[in-house]
Each structure stands twice: as C-alpha cells, then as structure tokens.
Design a protein around this motif. Structure first.
Motif, mmCIF file in Angstrom:
data_model
loop_
_atom_site.group_PDB
_atom_site.id
_atom_site.type_symbol
_atom_site.label_atom_id
_atom_site.label_comp_id
_atom_site.label_asym_id
_atom_site.label_seq_id
_atom_site.Cartn_x
_atom_site.Cartn_y
_atom_site.Cartn_z
ATOM 1 N N PHE B 68 0.841 -1.206 0.000
ATOM 2 C CA PHE B 68 0.000 0.000 0.000
ATOM 3 C C PHE B 68 0.871 1.249 0.000
ATOM 4 O O PHE B 68 0.656 2.181 -0.777
ATOM 5 C CB PHE B 68 -0.932 -0.018 1.223
ATOM 6 C CG PHE B 68 -1.528 1.314 1.534
ATOM 7 C CD1 PHE B 68 -2.541 1.840 0.726
ATOM 8 C CD2 PHE B 68 -1.091 2.060 2.609
ATOM 9 C CE1 PHE B 68 -3.094 3.082 1.005
ATOM 10 C CE2 PHE B 68 -1.638 3.307 2.898
ATOM 11 C CZ PHE B 68 -2.644 3.816 2.087
ATOM 12 N N ASN B 71 2.617 1.755 -3.330
ATOM 13 C CA ASN B 71 1.678 2.295 -4.311
ATOM 14 C C ASN B 71 1.477 3.798 -4.085
ATOM 15 O O ASN B 71 1.424 4.588 -5.039
ATOM 16 C CB ASN B 71 0.337 1.553 -4.194
ATOM 17 C CG ASN B 71 -0.727 2.154 -5.091
ATOM 18 O OD1 ASN B 71 -1.615 2.862 -4.622
ATOM 19 N ND2 ASN B 71 -0.632 1.909 -6.379
ATOM 20 N N ARG B 72 1.402 4.167 -2.834
ATOM 21 C CA ARG B 72 1.231 5.575 -2.473
ATOM 22 C C ARG B 72 2.463 6.394 -2.915
ATOM 23 O O ARG B 72 2.327 7.493 -3.429
ATOM 24 C CB ARG B 72 1.045 5.658 -0.954
ATOM 25 C CG ARG B 72 0.452 6.920 -0.457
ATOM 26 C CD ARG B 72 0.189 6.830 1.038
ATOM 27 N NE ARG B 72 -0.015 8.136 1.613
ATOM 28 C CZ ARG B 72 -1.169 8.780 1.591
ATOM 29 N NH1 ARG B 72 -2.211 8.233 1.055
ATOM 30 N NH2 ARG B 72 -1.274 9.981 2.111
ATOM 31 N N GLU B 74 4.577 5.659 -5.345
ATOM 32 C CA GLU B 74 4.627 5.757 -6.812
ATOM 33 C C GLU B 74 3.603 6.773 -7.319
ATOM 34 O O GLU B 74 3.897 7.570 -8.215
ATOM 35 C CB GLU B 74 4.363 4.376 -7.431
ATOM 36 C CG GLU B 74 4.646 4.359 -8.916
ATOM 37 C CD GLU B 74 4.009 3.186 -9.633
ATOM 38 O OE1 GLU B 74 3.493 2.268 -8.975
ATOM 39 O OE2 GLU B 74 4.026 3.212 -10.879
ATOM 40 N N THR B 75 2.420 6.735 -6.745
ATOM 41 C CA THR B 75 1.386 7.707 -7.130
ATOM 42 C C THR B 75 1.870 9.127 -6.844
ATOM 43 O O THR B 75 1.676 10.039 -7.655
ATOM 44 C CB THR B 75 0.079 7.435 -6.333
ATOM 45 O OG1 THR B 75 -0.335 6.099 -6.580
ATOM 46 C CG2 THR B 75 -1.021 8.386 -6.754
ATOM 47 N N ALA B 76 2.520 9.296 -5.695
ATOM 48 C CA ALA B 76 2.989 10.624 -5.302
ATOM 49 C C ALA B 76 4.031 11.169 -6.275
ATOM 50 O O ALA B 76 3.936 12.321 -6.713
ATOM 51 C CB ALA B 76 3.565 10.563 -3.889
ATOM 52 N N HIS B 79 2.759 12.476 -9.426
ATOM 53 C CA HIS B 79 2.060 13.752 -9.319
ATOM 54 C C HIS B 79 2.964 14.857 -8.777
ATOM 55 O O HIS B 79 2.494 15.913 -8.370
ATOM 56 C CB HIS B 79 0.829 13.602 -8.424
ATOM 57 C CG HIS B 79 -0.277 12.828 -9.066
ATOM 58 N ND1 HIS B 79 -0.338 11.453 -9.037
ATOM 59 C CD2 HIS B 79 -1.348 13.235 -9.795
ATOM 60 C CE1 HIS B 79 -1.406 11.046 -9.702
ATOM 61 N NE2 HIS B 79 -2.034 12.096 -10.179
ATOM 62 N N ASP B 81 4.749 14.946 -6.061
ATOM 63 C CA ASP B 81 4.767 15.101 -4.602
ATOM 64 C C ASP B 81 5.967 14.334 -4.032
ATOM 65 O O ASP B 81 5.872 13.164 -3.655
ATOM 66 C CB ASP B 81 3.441 14.570 -4.030
ATOM 67 C CG ASP B 81 3.322 14.759 -2.525
ATOM 68 O OD1 ASP B 81 4.320 15.164 -1.901
ATOM 69 O OD2 ASP B 81 2.245 14.485 -1.980
ATOM 70 N N THR B 84 5.818 12.938 -0.115
ATOM 71 C CA THR B 84 5.036 11.719 0.096
ATOM 72 C C THR B 84 5.720 10.525 -0.555
ATOM 73 O O THR B 84 5.696 9.412 -0.027
ATOM 74 C CB THR B 84 3.608 11.895 -0.472
ATOM 75 O OG1 THR B 84 3.053 13.089 0.049
ATOM 76 C CG2 THR B 84 2.715 10.727 -0.125
ATOM 77 N N GLN B 156 8.169 14.285 -11.961
ATOM 78 C CA GLN B 156 6.819 13.884 -12.321
ATOM 79 C C GLN B 156 6.814 13.193 -13.694
ATOM 80 O O GLN B 156 6.065 12.244 -13.914
ATOM 81 C CB GLN B 156 5.935 15.124 -12.358
ATOM 82 C CG GLN B 156 4.473 14.838 -12.538
ATOM 83 C CD GLN B 156 3.650 16.101 -12.396
ATOM 84 O OE1 GLN B 156 4.176 17.153 -12.025
ATOM 85 N NE2 GLN B 156 2.378 16.020 -12.701
#
Lengths: 77, 191
Positions: B68, B71-72, B74-76, B79, B81, B84, B156
């Motif tokens: 989890f 995944n957070r 990689e998503t960050a 974008h 960020d 994070t 990004q």
C-alpha cells in the motif's frame, strides 16, 4: 492554471483513495482466509479463491498491468 | 517536431520497452515460484508444516501494508509530490525489513524442524528462503530508489525506476499471497 492544479490534485486524491480501498479489501480477505484456514483447513478451494482475488487486485490496481497494453502512453514531459 | 517533443517521445518509447522487459522478467521469475508451489502440493498433499499461525498472519499483513505504501509512493512521484514519495518509500523499506526479520529471524528460529529433517521441511525452507531472497533484493532496489529520490533524480515526468521498483515489490507481495495459504492454512498439521 488554478483549475489545472485542482484537477491534478483531485486525480492524486482519487489515486490515493483507490490504493486505500484496495488495502481495505486485501486486509479483509486476509482476515477471512486466516479464520477460514484455522476453522476448516481442508477447504482448499475457498482459500485458493481468496488468494486469486487478492492477486487480481494487486496486479490490476498496484502493478497497473493495463499500462503494458496502453497505446497512447502519457507523455511525462 | 520540436527537439523537446522528440526527446519526450524517445523517453516514452524507452519507458514502454523497459516496461515490457520488466514484465517479461517477472513472468519468467514467476515460473520458479509456481514450481515451488507445485512441489509443495506434490510432496505434502493435504498436510502442512506446524507453524505459528499468528506470526504468519502478522508478516502477511505487514507485507500487504508495505505494498500500500509503495503504491502511495509511486502515485505521489507521478504527481510531483516528492515528500510523500520519499516517506512512502522509506515506510515500505521499514515494513519490508520487518517482514524479512519475521520470516528469517523469527519463524525459522521457532519452527520445530530444520531444513534437513524431511522433504516437507526442505520445501518450506526453500519456499520461504527463495521468497526472502527476493524481498532482500527488493529492499536493496528500494534503497537505491530512495537514495536517488533524495538527490532529486526523479520527476513527475521521469520516474520509471520508481515504477520498476514498485512493480517488483508488488510481485513479491503477489507471490506471498499464494505462499501464505499454501504453507500456513491449507491442509492438516503433519503429525
């Protein structure tokens, strides 16, 4: 510009939300298989089913398998 | 076509090719784990080794939680960020280390059998050992990503190494999703 930032922020929030939802699903299934395995360990089929569902969610939502087949790749520039 | 667009499309092409290579590697690696899983059922059948159920549940939960956070992370980074991303990667490394310690330093020590006692014991140590080795390489991979991330090497738009580390880490998680019920839950305890 402001609208663009808001849209991007919303997309990130949505992606985080999906990640959290998948974690909750995976956690619930893990608790379920733990009790199922301790109550009726000879029932292999339901345990296989739970494992397959968990793997499906991880491969689809965390590993992003669909990216492999995406034609219009997002340009990271 | 401007120079920037050309560079962007070139990176896009490289990323698509790298991604295909990564998935082919994962597919080939998966065959080894499938082989170990088949070996377990061929040799044990409806029996399983005597293991600590609570410990198995805890290490499994820790590994799922690490996925989890990866995944957070990689998503960050996708974008922009960075904070994070770095925090998520670091938490993943910590959780992955806890999983590794839980299996190798605790489960292996308290298991009432050694690797050479019988076929069942050998398969148990082979399955958990091979998986633990993958966790270790994943942790090394994540540490490199974290170090490079702190240097600001990922943006990004350019962060394929983060994606590769994340996909590899989730693969290790998927393997355990099948190993956990096969070793801890399915069948009656061998007498």
């Amino acid at each position: 510009m402001t609208e663009n930032i808001e849209n991007k922020s919303k997309t990130k929030a949505e992606a985080f939300q999906i990640g959290l939802t998948v974690l909750i699903v995976l956690g619930s299934l893990t608790v379920g298989e733990y009790f199922l395995g301790n109550i009726a360990p000879v029932w292999a089929a339901p345990l296989w089913g739970i494992a397959l569902i968990k793997a499906f969610f991880i491969v689809r939502e965390y590993m992003h398998l669909s990216r492999l087949f995406a034609e219009g790749e997002e340009v990271h520039e | 076509m401007t120079s920037d667009t050309h560079i962007g499309r070139s990176y896009q092409f490289k990323t698509a090719t790298n991604r295909l290579g990564l998935w082919l590697f994962i597919l080939s690696d998966a065959f080894v784990f499938v082989g170990l899983l088949v070996t377990r059922f061929y040799l044990f059948g409806g029996e399983r080794p005597e293991l600590n159920q609570l410990l198995g549940f805890i290490v499994t939960s820790v590994l799922l939680l690490s996925s989890f956070f990866m995944n957070r992370a990689e998503t960050a980074v996708a974008h922009g960020d960075q904070r994070t991303f770095l925090n998520g990667t670091l938490i993943t490394i910590v959780l992955g280390s806890l999983f590794l310690l839980g299996v190798v330093a605790v489960e292996w020590q308290i298991a009432p059998f050694g690797p050479g006692d019988n076929a069942m014991a050998s398969v148990f140590y082979a399955m958990t050992g091979f998986h633990a080795f993958h966790v270790l390489t994943g942790l090394i991979f994540l540490s490199v990503v974290y170090r490079n991330g702190r240097k600001g090497l990922y943006t990004q738009g350019r962060h394929f190494p983060v994606e590769a580390a994340a996909v590899y880490w989730h693969f290790v998680d998927v393997v355990w999703v099948f190993f956990y019920p096969a070793l801890y839950l399915m069948g009656t305890v061998a007498g």
